[in-house]
Design a protein around this motif. Sequence first.
Motif, PDB file in Angstrom:
ATOM      1  N   SER A   1       1.049  -1.371   0.030  1.00 34.44           N
ATOM      2  CA  SER A   1       0.053  -0.018  -0.054  1.00 34.44           C
ATOM      3  C   SER A   1       0.748   1.468   0.033  1.00 34.44           C
ATOM      4  CB  SER A   1      -1.004   0.010   1.175  1.00 34.44           C
ATOM      5  OG  SER A   1      -0.433  -0.086   2.553  1.00 34.44           O
ATOM      6  N   LEU A   2       2.103   1.306   0.735  1.00 33.93           N
ATOM      7  CA  LEU A   2       2.848   2.340   0.710  1.00 33.93           C
ATOM      8  C   LEU A   2       3.207   2.746  -1.014  1.00 33.93           C
ATOM      9  CD1 LEU A   2       4.806   4.469   1.833  1.00 33.93           C
ATOM     10  CD2 LEU A   2       6.448   2.830   2.067  1.00 33.93           C
ATOM     11  N   TRP A   3       3.636   1.596  -1.521  1.00 35.16           N
ATOM     12  CA  TRP A   3       4.180   1.968  -3.009  1.00 35.16           C
ATOM     13  C   TRP A   3       2.800   2.531  -3.950  1.00 35.16           C
ATOM     14  CZ3 TRP A   3       8.845   2.065  -5.505  1.00 35.16           C
ATOM     15  CH2 TRP A   3       9.747   1.683  -4.718  1.00 35.16           C
ATOM     16  N   GLN A   4       1.707   1.639  -3.653  1.00 33.13           N
ATOM     17  CA  GLN A   4       0.617   1.945  -4.479  1.00 33.13           C
ATOM     18  C   GLN A   4      -0.187   3.243  -3.909  1.00 33.13           C
ATOM     19  OE1 GLN A   4      -1.747  -0.909  -6.122  1.00 33.13           O
ATOM     20  NE2 GLN A   4      -0.987  -2.594  -4.858  1.00 33.13           N
TER      21      GLN A   4
ATOM     22  N   ARG B   1       6.203   9.929 -10.225  1.00 36.16           N
ATOM     23  CA  ARG B   1       7.349   9.759 -11.134  1.00 36.16           C
ATOM     24  C   ARG B   1       8.289   8.825 -10.127  1.00 36.16           C
ATOM     25  NH1 ARG B   1      10.709  13.597 -12.493  1.00 36.16           N
ATOM     26  NH2 ARG B   1      12.638  12.320 -11.993  1.00 36.16           N
ATOM     27  N   LEU B   2       7.927   8.280  -9.178  1.00 33.27           N
ATOM     28  CA  LEU B   2       8.942   7.495  -8.368  1.00 33.27           C
ATOM     29  C   LEU B   2       9.579   6.214  -9.290  1.00 33.27           C
ATOM     30  CD1 LEU B   2      10.340   6.849  -5.685  1.00 33.27           C
ATOM     31  CD2 LEU B   2       8.241   5.581  -5.155  1.00 33.27           C
ATOM     32  N   LYS B   3      10.725   6.209  -9.014  1.00 34.31           N
ATOM     33  CA  LYS B   3      11.573   4.834  -9.500  1.00 34.31           C
ATOM     34  C   LYS B   3      12.448   4.428  -8.689  1.00 34.31           C
ATOM     35  CE  LYS B   3      11.572   6.359 -14.526  1.00 34.31           C
ATOM     36  NZ  LYS B   3      12.886   6.580 -15.790  1.00 34.31           N
ATOM     37  N   LEU B   4      12.901   3.004  -8.732  1.00 34.57           N
ATOM     38  CA  LEU B   4      13.568   2.503  -7.880  1.00 34.57           C
ATOM     39  C   LEU B   4      14.610   3.225  -7.748  1.00 34.57           C
ATOM     40  CD1 LEU B   4      12.961  -1.493  -8.140  1.00 34.57           C
ATOM     41  CD2 LEU B   4      12.071   0.141  -6.650  1.00 34.57           C
ATOM     42  N   HIS B   5      15.574   3.534  -6.503  1.00 34.82           N
ATOM     43  CA  HIS B   5      16.806   4.209  -6.668  1.00 34.82           C
ATOM     44  C   HIS B   5      17.860   3.557  -6.649  1.00 34.82           C
ATOM     45  CE1 HIS B   5      14.536   7.429  -3.757  1.00 34.82           C
ATOM     46  NE2 HIS B   5      14.517   7.844  -4.918  1.00 34.82           N
TER      47      HIS B   5
ATOM     48  N   PRO C   1      13.090 -13.238  -9.967  1.00 40.04           N
ATOM     49  CA  PRO C   1      13.848 -11.833 -10.331  1.00 40.04           C
ATOM     50  C   PRO C   1      12.920 -11.045 -11.296  1.00 40.04           C
ATOM     51  CG  PRO C   1      14.538 -13.711 -12.120  1.00 40.04           C
ATOM     52  CD  PRO C   1      13.852 -14.203 -11.001  1.00 40.04           C
ATOM     53  N   PHE C   2      13.145  -9.818 -11.441  1.00 37.32           N
ATOM     54  CA  PHE C   2      12.480  -9.043 -12.310  1.00 37.32           C
ATOM     55  C   PHE C   2      12.435  -9.281 -13.885  1.00 37.32           C
ATOM     56  CE2 PHE C   2      13.158  -5.761  -8.948  1.00 37.32           C
ATOM     57  CZ  PHE C   2      11.940  -4.990  -8.869  1.00 37.32           C
ATOM     58  N   PRO C   3      11.433  -9.070 -14.415  1.00 41.48           N
ATOM     59  CA  PRO C   3      11.397  -9.395 -15.907  1.00 41.48           C
ATOM     60  C   PRO C   3      12.480  -8.803 -16.559  1.00 41.48           C
ATOM     61  CG  PRO C   3       9.150  -8.955 -15.228  1.00 41.48           C
ATOM     62  CD  PRO C   3      10.013  -8.473 -13.910  1.00 41.48           C
TER      63      PRO C   3
ATOM     64  N   THR D   1      10.213   1.469 -12.931  1.00 44.02           N
ATOM     65  CA  THR D   1       9.131   2.472 -12.333  1.00 44.02           C
ATOM     66  C   THR D   1       8.249   1.976 -11.015  1.00 44.02           C
ATOM     67  OG1 THR D   1       7.300   1.886 -13.922  1.00 44.02           O
ATOM     68  CG2 THR D   1       9.019   3.468 -14.658  1.00 44.02           C
ATOM     69  N   LYS D   2       7.593   2.999 -10.505  1.00 48.41           N
ATOM     70  CA  LYS D   2       6.573   2.550  -9.580  1.00 48.41           C
ATOM     71  C   LYS D   2       5.637   1.552 -10.149  1.00 48.41           C
ATOM     72  CE  LYS D   2       2.750   4.758  -7.439  1.00 48.41           C
ATOM     73  NZ  LYS D   2       2.013   6.134  -7.054  1.00 48.41           N
ATOM     74  N   LYS D   3       4.982   2.008 -11.282  1.00 50.96           N
ATOM     75  CA  LYS D   3       3.955   0.941 -11.860  1.00 50.96           C
ATOM     76  C   LYS D   3       4.776  -0.424 -11.978  1.00 50.96           C
ATOM     77  CE  LYS D   3       0.732   0.855 -15.653  1.00 50.96           C
ATOM     78  NZ  LYS D   3       0.226   1.620 -16.794  1.00 50.96           N
ATOM     79  N   GLN D   4       5.484  -0.457 -12.400  1.00 48.40           N
ATOM     80  CA  GLN D   4       6.499  -1.681 -12.944  1.00 48.40           C
ATOM     81  C   GLN D   4       6.724  -2.499 -11.556  1.00 48.40           C
ATOM     82  OE1 GLN D   4       9.749  -0.141 -15.288  1.00 48.40           O
ATOM     83  NE2 GLN D   4       8.845  -0.928 -17.143  1.00 48.40           N
ATOM     84  N   PHE D   5       7.186  -1.866 -10.638  1.00 48.79           N
ATOM     85  CA  PHE D   5       7.450  -2.568  -9.280  1.00 48.79           C
ATOM     86  C   PHE D   5       6.346  -3.051  -8.858  1.00 48.79           C
ATOM     87  CE2 PHE D   5       8.436  -2.217  -4.637  1.00 48.79           C
ATOM     88  CZ  PHE D   5       9.434  -3.167  -4.624  1.00 48.79           C
TER      89      PHE D   5
END
Length: 420
Positions: free
Chosen positions: A56-59, A65-69, A81-83, A91-95
């Motif tokens: 819920s924190l991420w969503q 604009r958030l991306k993994l740092h 693993p990630f695709p 991106t936030k949406k991808q994560f």
Amino acid sequence: MFSFSSEQNNFFGRRCVWVNGPVIVGAGPSGLAISACLRDQGIPFVVIERSDCIASLWQKRTYDRLKLHLPKKFCQLPKIPFPEEYPEYPTKKQFVSYLEDYAKKFEIKPQFNECVQSAKYDEACKLWRVKTVSTTGSIRSETEYICQMLVVSTGENAEGVIPDIEGLKDFSGEVIHAKDYKSGEPYRGKKVLVVGCGNSGMEVSLDLSNYDAKPSMVVRSSVHVLPREMCGKSTFDLAMMLMSWLPLWIVDRILLIFAWFMIGDTQRYGIKRPSLGPLKLKNDHGKTPVLDIGTLEKIRNGDITVVPGINKFTEKTVELVNGDILDIDSVVLATGYFSNVPLWLHEKEFFAENGFPKTPFPNGWKGKGGLYAAGFTRRGLAGATADAVKISKDIGKEWKKELNQKKQKVPTHRRCISTF
């Protein structure tokens, strides 16, 4: 673990549930990672989540604009693993999509909309009692989960910190915490004060500037700002590689030399560096360096103004510690987060008053009486994954120990369960 399952209801909507395995509080990345590792071992569990979705924190409490740092290889959860087609910094949406697929793969189905009111270890019964309240519908529904193991995975950033600044309540413009900020679109042309200069404060200021707002960023204390990448590698990746060969203090020196050549002296822009190096500061105090993705360029160009600490607010202005007075329309509090564990967990030996384990990393994941903590390492998703692996292995050992005890029954514990 005991092999029976029990659920009792009474006329007042309260129920008591025996969990044949651990109760996991929190369905963020830490809770999902532990659940997946337990599912892989065939160990049952229950995940309790106060929101209506996983992560819920991420969503719900992050900006668009958030991306993994950090690069994706440092952020993936155990076993999947990630695709490959995902970029280096998802991106936030991808994560979120990755996490949803992860939960589906391991059939993780949290008890959503259940807020933990209290969790307490029953010394007489040697069991945990976790009391929750359902947050859906108009009828209040209470549940008590009883288990032998409790995993706290509510995370370091459960609640936003709202600072007590003189006059803030009297300010007539909008005041929000960074967790409620989504985009700079509503702030076009407005003068916005961003309070805080960590990764969130820097990125919110950058986003506001990209939407033609006029942000002023409050830099009250010192902070390390590093480029996100150095020498064609992520700064974090480079630091990890160097630390396998060199002592930490030398790696800190190398990082700061590279940073000086790449981004210059940040003190010229009002951003003073701490006396401790970035890695030393992170290890000793949990203070993460800022990874710059374009904010400094905006500061150099004058699109973002750096200002010192705040003295007080008035109805339409803010007075700074240097005596300057700024007219502002809105305030975004990028003032950090805190753990809410002390608000509901009745335990003082393992967890400190700040909601973090007292034992420092890497040993702050296990307490007494079947209590575990996941995701409190101040090392992001990589730390959460490391915790999940250790916790699930330990629970697996305890589980096998119980199974190997012949015809283990629980007659004494049944009396403790029938509390309603």
